[in-house]
Enzyme design. Structure first.
Site, PDB file in Angstrom:
ATOM      1  N   SER A  68      92.280 102.923  -3.073  1.00 64.47           N
ATOM      2  CA  SER A  68      91.513 103.426  -4.205  1.00 64.47           C
ATOM      3  C   SER A  68      92.308 103.410  -5.509  1.00 64.47           C
ATOM      4  O   SER A  68      91.726 103.263  -6.571  1.00 64.47           O
ATOM      5  CB  SER A  68      91.040 104.850  -3.921  1.00 64.47           C
ATOM      6  OG  SER A  68      91.219 105.174  -2.572  1.00 64.47           O
ATOM      7  N   LYS A 118      97.273 104.983 -14.158  1.00 59.35           N
ATOM      8  CA  LYS A 118      96.780 104.121 -15.238  1.00 59.35           C
ATOM      9  C   LYS A 118      97.747 104.167 -16.412  1.00 59.35           C
ATOM     10  O   LYS A 118      98.546 105.071 -16.557  1.00 59.35           O
ATOM     11  CB  LYS A 118      95.420 104.638 -15.729  1.00 59.35           C
ATOM     12  CG  LYS A 118      94.283 104.509 -14.719  1.00 59.35           C
ATOM     13  CD  LYS A 118      93.726 103.106 -14.692  1.00 59.35           C
ATOM     14  CE  LYS A 118      92.524 103.019 -13.768  1.00 59.35           C
ATOM     15  NZ  LYS A 118      92.837 103.394 -12.370  1.00 59.35           N
TER      16      LYS A 118
END
Lengths: 211, 211
Positions: free
Chosen positions: B126, B165
């Site tokens: 994920s 991120k």
DNA sequence: TTATACCACGAACTAATGTTCTATGTCAAG
DNA sequence: CTTGACATAGAACATTAGTTCGTGGTATAA
């Protein structure tokens, strides 16, 4: 058997001292730090630490103390010579037997074997891919063969350069697939590629990269 | 100034000895190995090695030799607790002070600081991105703030998951940019993101991963 | 209480180990 | 040839540092 405060202090001091000085402390140095005036008391406690497996000692040898087991993971370390920088176009330097000026050290839980390993620092953008960036350290294993899908460093004879790609043997040709899905694969004759080694580990420093 | 064969031998022996014993050799031990009968000659050569920056010495101290600079990777080790596995959706475990069951060990030439660092093994797909794959080990630095462009682990309050991120503060919103250029950025309110830490190093094992 | 194990102290002893000094040989420059 | 930098020996010396031993305190168990 739990360690006494004093013994914990000794253990901690040894580890600290070792890191700061690069060699173990003497009995007297330990005593001074932990607040023991007698060398024999330190010796006594070191004996306990040794008996309980926290340290190892070499008798009759100054500073003959080493941290044992998980504390030191002395055994589980792998030294890999850092052979230099590579960029596309350069041949990969052959690891020589002279004293390596730099080494990379990893623990065995990252990498099992040691034989035939060498490290390279990737320099320049030409070989860059989603997987390998400028400044990365790649740890290679020297080999001439590769299985399908392995990431290898290959020498492209016709282009005169070295590149890192995934390799696939497809009958009469070899497909070199960049890890970056945006890039197209390269197809070459088996005769025109020379496998230099297989990539085992990639280490990428995002920040705090000195040097 | 190039090192003589003898000096290279001494250097190599010191490194070897250090790895095998956990403490540096004495002058006499060096001499015996390298084939020097006189302690003063060893001392003389050590002086040269020190002058040229290959080793550091503490005078008047037994075994007061340490490898310098890049060679000191032998001693300059950093222990990083391996806090566990993460997958998107899980909160990142807080590094606690209890005895770490596992540690990752790196050398100081890969990573300078040690404080506030912890390692995570990425589990599941994920959170995966061009930069971080299943099985990778990421070394994080615990911090609540981040500069533009840094790769961070962020907790998305509304989605209830954690992701890795690149972060960009854009006025009233925060842009979370995947490293994979194929993926679209996510825009969120600053209120809805909580920075868990900054990614310092990514270690990717391509093969020979024993888990 | 008395015994015993554990922990601590300090001094004396000895072995290990770094330092210094003198002497010798080599080699290239003057 | 002489000089001087460099490399090497060997031995004497000075400290550093590990070991041993006799002593004393503090618990806990008999």
């Amino acid at each position: 058997m739990a360690l006494s405060e004093r013994q914990k202090g000794i253990l901690k001091f040894i580890a600290d001292f070792l890191r700061r000085h690069g060699y173990p402390p003497t009995i007297r140095e330990i005593g001074a730090k932990v607040g023991i005036s007698s060398t024999s008391v330190v010796n006594y406690n070191l004996g306990i630490l040794e008996r309980d497996g926290y340290i190892e000692r070499d008798r009759e040898i100054s500073r003959g103390i080493r941290l044992a087991g998980g504390l030191a993971s002395l055994t589980g370390r792998i030294q890999i010579p850092l052979c230099g920088r590579i960029a596309a176009g350069d041949p990969i330097p052959i690891p020589d037997d002279s004293f390596p000026t730099e080494t990379i050290e990893l623990t065995r839980d990252i990498l099992k074997e040691e034989e035939g390993l060498y490290a390279l620092e990737v320099k320049g953008d030409s070989m860059i891919d989603a997987l390998v960036h400028d400044g990365d350290i790649v740890i290679m294993k020297h080999q001439k063969e590769a299985e399908n899908g392995e990431m290898v460093a290959v020498w492209l004879r016709d282009k005169g350069e070295t590149t890192l790609k995934k390799i696939y043997h497809e009958g009469e040709r070899v497909r070199l697939q960049p890890a970056n899905p945006l890039l197209e694969p390269i197809y070459v004759h088996p005769r025109d590629v020379e496998i230099q080694g297989k990539v085992m580990v990639v280490i990428r420093r995002l920040q705090a990269s000195p040097s």
